[in-house]
Design an enzyme around this catalytic site. Sequence first.
Site, PDB file in Angstrom:
ATOM      1  N   PHE A 141      50.208  36.176  41.780  1.00 41.13           N
ATOM      2  CA  PHE A 141      50.584  35.928  40.088  1.00 41.13           C
ATOM      3  C   PHE A 141      49.496  35.156  39.472  1.00 41.13           C
ATOM      4  CE2 PHE A 141      53.504  33.639  36.760  1.00 41.13           C
ATOM      5  CZ  PHE A 141      53.306  35.196  35.576  1.00 41.13           C
ATOM      6  N   LYS A 200      41.672  47.134  44.822  1.00 42.85           N
ATOM      7  CA  LYS A 200      40.880  47.853  45.357  1.00 42.85           C
ATOM      8  C   LYS A 200      40.958  48.457  46.651  1.00 42.85           C
ATOM      9  CE  LYS A 200      37.449  45.472  42.983  1.00 42.85           C
ATOM     10  NZ  LYS A 200      38.110  45.102  42.216  1.00 42.85           N
ATOM     11  N   GLY A 223      32.251  33.635  34.077  1.00 47.29           N
ATOM     12  CA  GLY A 223      32.724  34.080  34.854  1.00 47.29           C
ATOM     13  C   GLY A 223      32.878  35.199  35.109  1.00 47.29           C
ATOM     14  N   GLU A 278      30.952  35.801  40.814  1.00 48.68           N
ATOM     15  CA  GLU A 278      31.594  35.031  41.808  1.00 48.68           C
ATOM     16  C   GLU A 278      30.789  34.434  41.974  1.00 48.68           C
ATOM     17  OE1 GLU A 278      34.733  35.055  42.845  1.00 48.68           O
ATOM     18  OE2 GLU A 278      35.533  36.968  42.317  1.00 48.68           O
ATOM     19  N   LYS A 286      35.386  51.535  44.575  1.00 41.99           N
ATOM     20  CA  LYS A 286      35.589  52.156  42.952  1.00 41.99           C
ATOM     21  C   LYS A 286      35.364  53.506  43.014  1.00 41.99           C
ATOM     22  CE  LYS A 286      35.713  48.093  40.325  1.00 41.99           C
ATOM     23  NZ  LYS A 286      34.727  47.878  39.232  1.00 41.99           N
ATOM     24  N   GLY A 332      39.616  41.084  33.253  1.00 41.73           N
ATOM     25  CA  GLY A 332      40.139  40.344  32.261  1.00 41.73           C
ATOM     26  C   GLY A 332      41.679  40.374  32.098  1.00 41.73           C
TER      27      GLY A 332
HETATM   28  N1  LIG Z   1      41.076  39.512  37.258  1.00 41.12           N
HETATM   29  C1  LIG Z   1      40.426  41.020  36.853  1.00 41.12           C
HETATM   30  O1  LIG Z   1      39.913  41.162  35.656  1.00 41.12           O
HETATM   31  C2  LIG Z   1      40.585  42.024  37.479  1.00 41.12           C
HETATM   32  C3  LIG Z   1      40.258  43.623  37.199  1.00 41.12           C
HETATM   33  C4  LIG Z   1      40.399  44.926  38.017  1.00 41.12           C
HETATM   34  C5  LIG Z   1      41.285  44.508  39.543  1.00 41.12           C
HETATM   35  N2  LIG Z   1      41.219  42.961  39.563  1.00 41.12           N
HETATM   36  C6  LIG Z   1      42.158  42.828  41.195  1.00 41.12           C
HETATM   37  O2  LIG Z   1      43.392  42.378  40.321  1.00 41.12           O
HETATM   38  C7  LIG Z   1      43.737  41.852  42.095  1.00 41.12           C
HETATM   39  C8  LIG Z   1      44.129  39.665  41.480  1.00 41.12           C
HETATM   40  O3  LIG Z   1      43.227  39.621  40.538  1.00 41.12           O
HETATM   41  P1  LIG Z   1      43.522  38.321  39.777  1.00 41.12           P
HETATM   42  O4  LIG Z   1      42.542  37.742  39.427  1.00 41.12           O
HETATM   43  O5  LIG Z   1      44.030  38.175  39.516  1.00 41.12           O
HETATM   44  O6  LIG Z   1      43.212  37.397  41.427  1.00 41.12           O
HETATM   45  P2  LIG Z   1      43.852  35.397  41.171  1.00 41.12           P
HETATM   46  O7  LIG Z   1      43.529  34.937  39.956  1.00 41.12           O
HETATM   47  O8  LIG Z   1      43.334  35.189  42.049  1.00 41.12           O
HETATM   48  O9  LIG Z   1      45.481  35.809  41.856  1.00 41.12           O
HETATM   49  C9  LIG Z   1      45.719  36.187  42.885  1.00 41.12           C
HETATM   50  C10 LIG Z   1      47.495  35.905  43.093  1.00 41.12           C
HETATM   51  O10 LIG Z   1      47.385  36.291  44.351  1.00 41.12           O
HETATM   52  C11 LIG Z   1      48.507  35.361  45.031  1.00 41.12           C
HETATM   53  N3  LIG Z   1      47.994  35.321  46.625  1.00 41.12           N
HETATM   54  C12 LIG Z   1      46.767  35.486  47.339  1.00 41.12           C
HETATM   55  N4  LIG Z   1      47.615  36.132  48.710  1.00 41.12           N
HETATM   56  C13 LIG Z   1      48.685  36.768  48.807  1.00 41.12           C
HETATM   57  C14 LIG Z   1      49.575  36.624  49.910  1.00 41.12           C
HETATM   58  N5  LIG Z   1      49.413  36.933  50.891  1.00 41.12           N
HETATM   59  N6  LIG Z   1      50.693  37.339  48.910  1.00 41.12           N
HETATM   60  C15 LIG Z   1      51.439  37.210  47.756  1.00 41.12           C
HETATM   61  N7  LIG Z   1      50.230  36.289  47.255  1.00 41.12           N
HETATM   62  C16 LIG Z   1      49.019  35.797  47.265  1.00 41.12           C
HETATM   63  C17 LIG Z   1      47.621  33.944  44.752  1.00 41.12           C
HETATM   64  O11 LIG Z   1      48.434  33.099  44.853  1.00 41.12           O
HETATM   65  P3  LIG Z   1      47.602  31.260  44.673  1.00 41.12           P
HETATM   66  O12 LIG Z   1      48.062  31.332  43.051  1.00 41.12           O
HETATM   67  O13 LIG Z   1      49.090  30.476  45.030  1.00 41.12           O
HETATM   68  O14 LIG Z   1      46.402  31.509  45.387  1.00 41.12           O
HETATM   69  C18 LIG Z   1      47.401  34.529  43.331  1.00 41.12           C
HETATM   70  O15 LIG Z   1      48.599  34.165  42.828  1.00 41.12           O
HETATM   71  C19 LIG Z   1      42.283  41.186  42.794  1.00 41.12           C
HETATM   72  O16 LIG Z   1      42.818  42.521  43.726  1.00 41.12           O
HETATM   73  C20 LIG Z   1      40.902  41.431  42.047  1.00 41.12           C
HETATM   74  O17 LIG Z   1      40.539  43.100  43.018  1.00 41.12           O
HETATM   75  C21 LIG Z   1      41.416  42.120  38.980  1.00 41.12           C
END
Ligand SMILES: NC(=O)c1ccc[n+]([C@@H]2O[C@H](COP(=O)([O-])OP(=O)(O)OC[C@H]3O[C@@H](n4cnc5c(N)ncnc54)[C@H](OP(=O)(O)O)[C@@H]3O)[C@@H](O)[C@H]2O)c1
Length: 343
Positions: free
Chosen positions: A8, A125, A206, A209, A224, A321
């Site tokens: 989340f 991914k 942002g 990384e 991808k 995003g």
């Molecule tokens: N951000 C983007 O724009 C974007 C675009 C396309 C795809 N994605 C993909 O979407 C996914 C999520 O991205 P995000 O940006 O939302 O990441 P994020 O902000 O880092 O959020 C990740 C969430 O996963 C939780 N988490 C980590 N390990 C876990 C586990 N073992 N069990 C349950 N929950 C767990 C984290 O918990 P805590 O908060 O407690 O640490 C956090 O709530 C990634 O795989 C990313 O590659 C992201």
Amino acid sequence: MKLALIGFGTVGQGLATILRDRGETLRGDYGFDGQIVAVSTARRGSLYDPNGLDIVALLENAQDFSGYPESEGLQRGWSTEQIIREGNADAVVEVTPTDITSGQPAIWHIQTALESGKHAISANKGPAALAFRDLNTLAKANGVEFYNEATVIGGTPAIRLGEELLAGSGITEMRGILNGTTNYMLTRMEGGATYMEALTEAQRLGYAETDPTADVEGHDAAAKVMILANVLMGGDLKNADVPRQGISALSLEEVQDALKNGEHYKLIGKVWREGGQTKASVELMRLPGSDPLAGVAGADMAITYSTDLMRHATISGAGAGAIPTGFALLSDLLAIHRKSHHA
Ligand SMILES: NC(=O)c1ccc[n+]([C@@H]2O[C@H](COP(=O)([O-])OP(=O)(O)OC[C@H]3O[C@@H](n4cnc5c(N)ncnc54)[C@H](OP(=O)(O)O)[C@@H]3O)[C@@H](O)[C@H]2O)c1
């Protein structure tokens, strides 16, 4: 449709925000009622309510669940496994961080969901790049769906375009700008920034990384192309099957020299059929200005599909995003909803 969000963070909250703000339209226009019954995180614990969580309160308490109001059915502290196996969700939304080497624990989350007869959709991914064939077979055996629209070009419907709208056209090749960070950097270098200046700027905004390796060395783009190969061309590629190049060796002089000649450096992910096999690569290419991918600038991404029946089709748009990626997840949920209503 009852939803369990595993993770989340940015994307999970993006989906929740869309469901909060568009719930009425989605119910009225599409008969779709998305109800979050569970969220699970790594450090903030979990919430589960079989009657549905209050999305407004959930988003207000997203950083600290202790402020989420008590209610009769509310369970705190269920494990991710319990939520997936024992919870009453119809669909599990996998939005934990991507581990592109092992794909875990996301592969396990999705496998558990599918085995439990729940649909699985993922922005992560890892599962689609490393285990698509097995997970898709498992989904079919259990009569549920495994969808991944959010994994390639975020909110821009690239996978569904290839899978559904171009079905039957005979896709022979896909070429795309699949990484927004490097495309942003290349655009800045065309504007005169050095590689290091472009990288620092991408980090400040942002896009990149602190450790930019996954983007600048082409690992993210390689994941991808593996997804496109697996989902749209029946491939079962491993990391080692994808020759990969990044942009870190490119100089400002090379970028400017291309520009003077009306050409553009782009990091291109490519998937094609050759001798009955699916092949893929990630390559830094100097494209003529007439190529539809040459003008895709900034953090936008794009894919050109080459087909037997109608030559080329290109789609481009926002790649990342909270809201664009949340929308991609919503589009998967709506696809499941449509399918179950036409079944
Ligand atoms: N951000 C983007 O724009 C974007 C675009 C396309 C795809 N994605 C993909 O979407 C996914 C999520 O991205 P995000 O940006 O939302 O990441 P994020 O902000 O880092 O959020 C990740 C969430 O996963 C939780 N988490 C980590 N390990 C876990 C586990 N073992 N069990 C349950 N929950 C767990 C984290 O918990 P805590 O908060 O407690 O640490 C956090 O709530 C990634 O795989 C990313 O590659 C992201």
